[in-house]
Design a protein around this motif. Sequence first.
Motif, PDB file in Angstrom:
ATOM      1  N   ALA A   1       0.815  -1.208   0.000  1.00  0.00           N
ATOM      2  CA  ALA A   1       0.000   0.000   0.000  1.00  0.00           C
ATOM      3  C   ALA A   1       0.856   1.270   0.000  1.00  0.00           C
ATOM      4  N   GLN A   2       0.376   2.274  -0.713  1.00  0.00           N
ATOM      5  CA  GLN A   2       1.016   3.587  -0.724  1.00  0.00           C
ATOM      6  C   GLN A   2      -0.019   4.620  -0.253  1.00  0.00           C
ATOM      7  N   PRO A   3       0.272   5.367   0.835  1.00  0.00           N
ATOM      8  CA  PRO A   3      -0.702   6.343   1.338  1.00  0.00           C
ATOM      9  C   PRO A   3      -0.820   7.559   0.422  1.00  0.00           C
ATOM     10  N   TYR A   4      -2.040   8.113   0.369  1.00  0.00           N
ATOM     11  CA  TYR A   4      -2.334   9.340  -0.368  1.00  0.00           C
ATOM     12  C   TYR A   4      -3.127  10.262   0.552  1.00  0.00           C
ATOM     13  N   ASP A   5      -2.855  11.564   0.483  1.00  0.00           N
ATOM     14  CA  ASP A   5      -3.683  12.524   1.201  1.00  0.00           C
ATOM     15  C   ASP A   5      -4.464  13.358   0.185  1.00  0.00           C
ATOM     16  N   ASP A   6      -5.165  14.373   0.670  1.00  0.00           N
ATOM     17  CA  ASP A   6      -6.033  15.152  -0.211  1.00  0.00           C
ATOM     18  C   ASP A   6      -5.264  16.032  -1.186  1.00  0.00           C
ATOM     19  N   ARG A   7      -3.960  16.169  -1.002  1.00  0.00           N
ATOM     20  CA  ARG A   7      -3.177  16.952  -1.957  1.00  0.00           C
ATOM     21  C   ARG A   7      -2.868  16.152  -3.216  1.00  0.00           C
ATOM     22  N   CYS A   8      -2.801  14.834  -3.096  1.00  0.00           N
ATOM     23  CA  CYS A   8      -2.464  14.022  -4.273  1.00  0.00           C
ATOM     24  C   CYS A   8      -3.589  13.056  -4.652  1.00  0.00           C
ATOM     25  N   LEU A   9      -4.751  13.189  -4.030  1.00  0.00           N
ATOM     26  CA  LEU A   9      -5.905  12.357  -4.376  1.00  0.00           C
ATOM     27  C   LEU A   9      -7.179  13.141  -4.106  1.00  0.00           C
ATOM     28  N   SER A  10      -8.011  13.285  -5.110  1.00  0.00           N
ATOM     29  CA  SER A  10      -9.295  13.965  -4.933  1.00  0.00           C
ATOM     30  C   SER A  10     -10.414  13.064  -5.460  1.00  0.00           C
ATOM     31  N   TRP A  11     -11.588  13.182  -4.817  1.00  0.00           N
ATOM     32  CA  TRP A  11     -12.736  12.325  -5.120  1.00  0.00           C
ATOM     33  C   TRP A  11     -13.834  13.144  -5.797  1.00  0.00           C
ATOM     34  N   GLN A  12     -14.423  12.573  -6.838  1.00  0.00           N
ATOM     35  CA  GLN A  12     -15.614  13.137  -7.478  1.00  0.00           C
ATOM     36  C   GLN A  12     -16.748  12.115  -7.298  1.00  0.00           C
ATOM     37  N   TYR A  13     -17.534  12.313  -6.231  1.00  0.00           N
ATOM     38  CA  TYR A  13     -18.510  11.287  -5.845  1.00  0.00           C
ATOM     39  C   TYR A  13     -19.651  11.160  -6.846  1.00  0.00           C
ATOM     40  N   ASP A  14     -20.104  12.266  -7.389  1.00  0.00           N
ATOM     41  CA  ASP A  14     -21.231  12.203  -8.334  1.00  0.00           C
ATOM     42  C   ASP A  14     -20.856  11.419  -9.587  1.00  0.00           C
ATOM     43  N   GLN A  15     -19.630  11.622 -10.082  1.00  0.00           N
ATOM     44  CA  GLN A  15     -19.181  10.909 -11.270  1.00  0.00           C
ATOM     45  C   GLN A  15     -18.570   9.550 -10.940  1.00  0.00           C
ATOM     46  N   GLN A  16     -18.346   9.281  -9.645  1.00  0.00           N
ATOM     47  CA  GLN A  16     -17.668   8.077  -9.174  1.00  0.00           C
ATOM     48  C   GLN A  16     -16.312   7.909  -9.869  1.00  0.00           C
ATOM     49  N   THR A  17     -15.523   8.996  -9.778  1.00  0.00           N
ATOM     50  CA  THR A  17     -14.164   8.993 -10.315  1.00  0.00           C
ATOM     51  C   THR A  17     -13.226   9.618  -9.281  1.00  0.00           C
ATOM     52  N   VAL A  18     -11.942   9.363  -9.465  1.00  0.00           N
ATOM     53  CA  VAL A  18     -10.922   9.994  -8.629  1.00  0.00           C
ATOM     54  C   VAL A  18      -9.850  10.579  -9.533  1.00  0.00           C
ATOM     55  N   SER A  19      -9.159  11.571  -8.990  1.00  0.00           N
ATOM     56  CA  SER A  19      -7.986  12.137  -9.640  1.00  0.00           C
ATOM     57  C   SER A  19      -6.808  11.833  -8.730  1.00  0.00           C
ATOM     58  N   VAL A  20      -5.803  11.124  -9.244  1.00  0.00           N
ATOM     59  CA  VAL A  20      -4.754  10.599  -8.386  1.00  0.00           C
ATOM     60  C   VAL A  20      -3.377  10.880  -8.987  1.00  0.00           C
ATOM     61  N   TRP A  21      -2.416  11.210  -8.103  1.00  0.00           N
ATOM     62  CA  TRP A  21      -1.045  11.434  -8.546  1.00  0.00           C
ATOM     63  C   TRP A  21      -0.384  10.115  -8.912  1.00  0.00           C
ATOM     64  N   SER A  22       0.475  10.152  -9.924  1.00  0.00           N
ATOM     65  CA  SER A  22       1.276   8.989 -10.305  1.00  0.00           C
ATOM     66  C   SER A  22       2.621   9.474 -10.814  1.00  0.00           C
ATOM     67  N   VAL A  23       3.553   8.562 -10.989  1.00  0.00           N
ATOM     68  CA  VAL A  23       4.866   8.941 -11.509  1.00  0.00           C
ATOM     69  C   VAL A  23       4.775   9.398 -12.955  1.00  0.00           C
ATOM     70  N   ALA A  24       3.667   9.095 -13.628  1.00  0.00           N
ATOM     71  CA  ALA A  24       3.475   9.537 -15.009  1.00  0.00           C
ATOM     72  C   ALA A  24       2.661  10.823 -15.083  1.00  0.00           C
ATOM     73  N   GLY A  25       2.409  11.454 -13.942  1.00  0.00           N
ATOM     74  CA  GLY A  25       1.610  12.667 -13.912  1.00  0.00           C
ATOM     75  C   GLY A  25       0.258  12.405 -13.258  1.00  0.00           C
ATOM     76  N   ARG A  26      -0.556  13.435 -13.219  1.00  0.00           N
ATOM     77  CA  ARG A  26      -1.870  13.341 -12.589  1.00  0.00           C
ATOM     78  C   ARG A  26      -2.815  12.527 -13.477  1.00  0.00           C
ATOM     79  N   LEU A  27      -3.424  11.500 -12.890  1.00  0.00           N
ATOM     80  CA  LEU A  27      -4.397  10.685 -13.618  1.00  0.00           C
ATOM     81  C   LEU A  27      -5.792  11.159 -13.257  1.00  0.00           C
TER      82      LEU A  27
END
Length: 385
Positions: A112-138
Motif C-alpha cells: 500500500a502507498q498512502p495518499y492525502d487530499d493533496r495528491c488524491l481527490s474524489w468526485q462522488y457524483d461521477q464516481q471517479t478519482v484524480s490521483v497522482w502517479s509517476v506519469a503525472g496526474r491521472l
Amino acid sequence: MKIVTRVKLMPEAGQAAALRSTLRTANEAANWVSAVAFERGVPREYELRKHTYTELKAWGLGAQAAQHVIKKTRDAYTALKANIKAGNLGKPGSKRRTKAESKPITFRPEAAQPYDDRCLSWQYDQQTVSVWSVAGRLRNVRFACSPDALKTLREHRKGESDLIERDGVFYLIAVCDIPEPEVYEPSGFIGVDLGIVNIATTSTGYRAAGRGLNRHRKRQLDLRKKLQAKGTKSAKRLLKKRSRKEARHIADVNHVISKTIVTAAERTGSGIALEDLTGIRSRVRLRKDQRNSLHSWSFHQLGRCIEYKAKRAGVPLVYVDPAYTSRQCSECGHIDRRNRVDQATFACRACGALMHADDNASRNIGRKGETLWAAGRESRVPATP
C-alpha cells in the motif's frame, strides 16, 4: 470511530500501467529508505527526512509522495518495535525475533502507498478519482462500490487513503470518521462463548455452528496440498486464483455472526460480554493434528467485528476473564474440572444441572459482564467535592 471503506478502481490500460509503476517505484524507494534507517539506527522521522528526501525527489516522486514514503517506513519500524516489546516475535534470542532485528524491513512491490487530499481527490457524483502517479496526474479514474459505501465516503471520509494492488486489481482504502452514538445503559448482558466446534454461542440461545466452516477449511487445505504436489503451471495458476478464498469466506461468516449478535443486543437493550482470549495460542498445548484447527481459529477477527458493530450501534461491550467459565456451573456456581464431561456436555457435580457446555459458559460470561459493568459504572461516578 474510524472505519475503512474499500472501493475498486477501474482504470483504463494506460492508467493501470501508471498506477502499477507508481506502486513499484514508491515501494522500491521505501526499501531504500528502510536500509538507510536501519544503517543509521532508525532515527526519528524528521532526521530520516534529512537523509533521504532529496534522493527521493530525484527518483521522480512528488513532494507529498516522498513524505509519505518516509512516514510509512518509519511507521513500519515503530510497529516492529511495538511487536518486539509485546513479545509477539518471541523471547530475546529466539530465531524469529533475531531474524526480524537483524535486517531492514522490506516492502512488497504492490504494498500500500498512502495518499492525502493533496495528491488524491474524489468526485462522488461521477464516481471517479484524480490521483497522482509517476506519469503525472491521472484524472477521471473510475471506481465502483456499493451505494452504502458511497454514502459513507461522501459524508464521513476524512484523512488518508491507501492505494493497493491485489491480484492485478487496484483498490483505494479510505478512512472514514463516523460519529459514535451514545452508549445506553444495558438492561443485562448477552454472554458470547467463542469456540471452534461452535463459532459463537450466546446466553440467549443463538448458536453459530462451526461444522460448515471447518469442512470448508478442510476442503481448501486438501485442494492446496493436491495442487502444490502437482506443481504444474496450470496448478500454480489455480493456486494463485484461489488465494485468499478461504480468508474471504471466513470474513463473510464472521460478519454475519457479529451482525446477528449485535442486532439481538440492540433490540433487547442489552450489552455484550466477550472473552478476553489474548495469548491463547501460546498458552494452549495441543496434539499435532489439532494445531491446524487452533491456528486457523479466527476468534480475534470475530471479536473485532462485534466490537466495531457494537460501537456503531451504541451497544455496551465488555471483555471478561475467561478463567473457569467452562468449569463453573451457571446454576449453583460450583467449580470442578469434572463438571465438563466432554466437549459438548456439562454436568454439575454439586447440583446435578445438565446442559450444553457452550450454553453454560455463555451464561457465566454474561454474568461476569454484568459484574464488570457494574464495577466500571461505580468507578465512573465523580467524587463528592
